[in-house]
Design a protein around this motif. Structure first.
Motif, PDB file in Angstrom:
ATOM      1  N   PHE A   1     -14.876  67.056 -66.985  1.00 18.15           N
ATOM      2  CA  PHE A   1     -15.110  66.125 -68.102  1.00 18.15           C
ATOM      3  C   PHE A   1     -15.723  64.833 -67.576  1.00 18.15           C
ATOM      4  O   PHE A   1     -15.217  64.205 -66.641  1.00 18.15           O
TER       5      PHE A   1
ATOM      6  N   GLY B   1     -17.518  62.801 -70.176  1.00 17.55           N
ATOM      7  CA  GLY B   1     -17.981  62.179 -71.413  1.00 17.55           C
ATOM      8  C   GLY B   1     -17.434  60.783 -71.656  1.00 17.55           C
ATOM      9  O   GLY B   1     -16.655  60.229 -70.877  1.00 17.55           O
TER      10      GLY B   1
ATOM     11  N   ASP C   1     -14.489  63.345 -76.594  1.00 18.01           N
ATOM     12  CA  ASP C   1     -14.445  64.809 -76.605  1.00 18.01           C
ATOM     13  C   ASP C   1     -13.013  65.284 -76.884  1.00 18.01           C
ATOM     14  O   ASP C   1     -12.101  65.058 -76.088  1.00 18.01           O
TER      15      ASP C   1
ATOM     16  N   LYS D   1     -11.888  68.194 -76.721  1.00 18.28           N
ATOM     17  CA  LYS D   1     -11.459  69.177 -75.720  1.00 18.28           C
ATOM     18  C   LYS D   1     -10.819  68.472 -74.521  1.00 18.28           C
ATOM     19  O   LYS D   1      -9.852  68.978 -73.942  1.00 18.28           O
ATOM     20  N   GLU D   2     -11.363  67.313 -74.164  1.00 18.68           N
ATOM     21  CA  GLU D   2     -10.757  66.559 -73.061  1.00 18.68           C
ATOM     22  C   GLU D   2      -9.382  66.049 -73.479  1.00 18.68           C
ATOM     23  O   GLU D   2      -8.430  66.070 -72.689  1.00 18.68           O
TER      24      GLU D   2
END
Length: 400
Positions: free
Chosen positions: A203, A205, A347, A349-350
């Motif tokens: 990650f 982002g 994000d 997902k992070e």
């Protein structure tokens, strides 16, 4: 186990405490010098020397009878009555503050460490309850304490009992130390992962810092009046004193259904926040039938488009609530909650990956706490069996 003998405390032990005219004033507490032990320094049956105040040499020498020695037995007689500790790793010079007895053997019939476990047993709890019932002054009187009676086997079997219980205590202490280690690890992980100081692999982002008010509006249940509550009922009603615990009041199912449909009510997964008392405590609403005290228990109506509720739950444990500096009223108003900052990765997902790491740490911590509870239950059972002579230590060989 051999012959059992009944003893009165005064037949085999002597009590000593700091007498009234020797009382210390707070301004006499200093940072160096002989140690001064109070009941607040008792931690898990031992004296925690790091929290002790100190006194002058003159105050230390004032009463040789309360100068502490290795393996002294201590018990509080005021405040939180009946807390006990055994003195280990005693400094060269240590003395007692008011409110604590030192209990020392006057004969060889009863081991002090055996008495320590007796004083932590159900028998002593009943004794304390009887002498304190109806009394307006909560105090362990020396005369009453001297009249406490208990049974004990010969010292050989006392030593066997002590050895068994000390072995269990050692395991309990190691488990507590592991829990403390895991708490520190979890705190470190939160401070690193929830602030972006440390990024998980894969990650890179953007991260943002915003306000909780940007995530969702602050909501609360409709007010429930006292005359609408029941001592028993179908729907638990949680107030600030029972939040996250067991409800002590209820409302009817009809009222619940009416208010749930007409007014604000949390959806499954929302994060409930305590806005009074111990502010900022959080509980995940898992969809159970329950109702919550208005203004004292609130939640964010979070669509989870910016921040996952699971991430929010973890973050609120380290949040710096936007309350006025110097405020003495433990209260979170809606404006305080809305103005509180939150840092998060854009994000989702992070966010979920961070949640997964922290949830795994929580699960390990929960497992250790469950193990500790089991060990404490085992110890209580062993104490009850061994100190009442229902079970012999011989039957426990190889069983620990």
């Amino acid at each position: 186990m051999g012959e059992i003998t009944s003893y009165k405390l005064e037949d085999c032990f002597h009590l000593r405490a700091r007498i009234g005219w020797q009382g210390l004033r707070f301004e006499e507490f200093i940072d160096e010098g002989p140690y001064l032990v109070t009941g607040t320094d008792f931690v898990n049956g031992k004296v925690y020397w790091d929290t002790c105040y100190h006194v002058t040499e003159e105050r230390y020498r004032q009463d040789t009878g309360i100068q502490l020695r290795e393996h002294d037995l201590l018990i509080t007689k005021d405040g939180t009555i009946g807390k006990t500790a055994v003195v280990f790793d005693c400094p060269d010079k240590a003395t007692l503050n008011s409110g604590v007895f030192v209990v020392r053997a006057t004969t060889s019939n009863v081991l002090p460490h055996y008495l320590y476990y007796v004083l932590n047993s159900q028998q002593f709890s009943w004794f304390m309850r009887n002498i304190l019932t109806g009394s307006t002054i909560k105090h362990l009187n020396q005369e009453h304490f001297y009249n406490f009676t208990f049974d004990a086997p010969d010292t050989v079997n006392q030593r066997k009992i002590v050895d068994v219980l000390v072995a269990v205590d050692d395991v309990i202490d190691k488990t507590r130390a592991m829990i403390e280690k895991r708490i520190n690890l979890k705190n470190g992980l939160m401070n690193d992962l929830l602030t972006g100081k440390v990024r998980l692999n894969g990650f890179t982002g953007e991260w943002k810092t915003g306000k909780l008010g940007d995530i969702g509006s602050v909501c609360m249940c409709k007010r429930i009046f006292k005359n609408q509550t029941l001592l028993r009922g179908e729907v638990p009603f949680y107030k600030i004193g029972t939040f996250g615990d067991v409800a002590d009041a209820y409302i009817s199912m009809d009222l619940f259904e009416q208010y749930r449909k007409k007014f604000s009510y949390p959806k499954q997964g929302d994060i409930l926040i305590s806005a009074a008392g111990t502010i900022g405590r959080v509980v995940v609403y898992n969809g159970e039938i329950a109702y919550y005290q208005d203004s004292n228990i609130v939640w964010l109506d979070n669509s989870e488009t910016k921040v996952l509720n699971q991430y929010l739950f973890q973050y609120l444990a380290i949040a710096k609530w936007a309350v006025p500096e110097g405020s003495t009223i433990p209260r979170l108003y809606n404006s305080n909650i809305r103005a509180t900052e939150i840092t998060y990765p854009v994000d989702l997902k992070e966010q979920q990956s961070i949640v997964d790491v922290l949830t795994a740490a929580d699960e390990r911590l929960t497992s250790e706490r469950e193990q500790l509870k089991k060990l404490e239950d085992i110890k209580r059972g062993l104490m009850n069996d061994l100190l009442t002579n229902r079970v012999s230590t011989d039957k426990l060989q190889g069983g620990l």
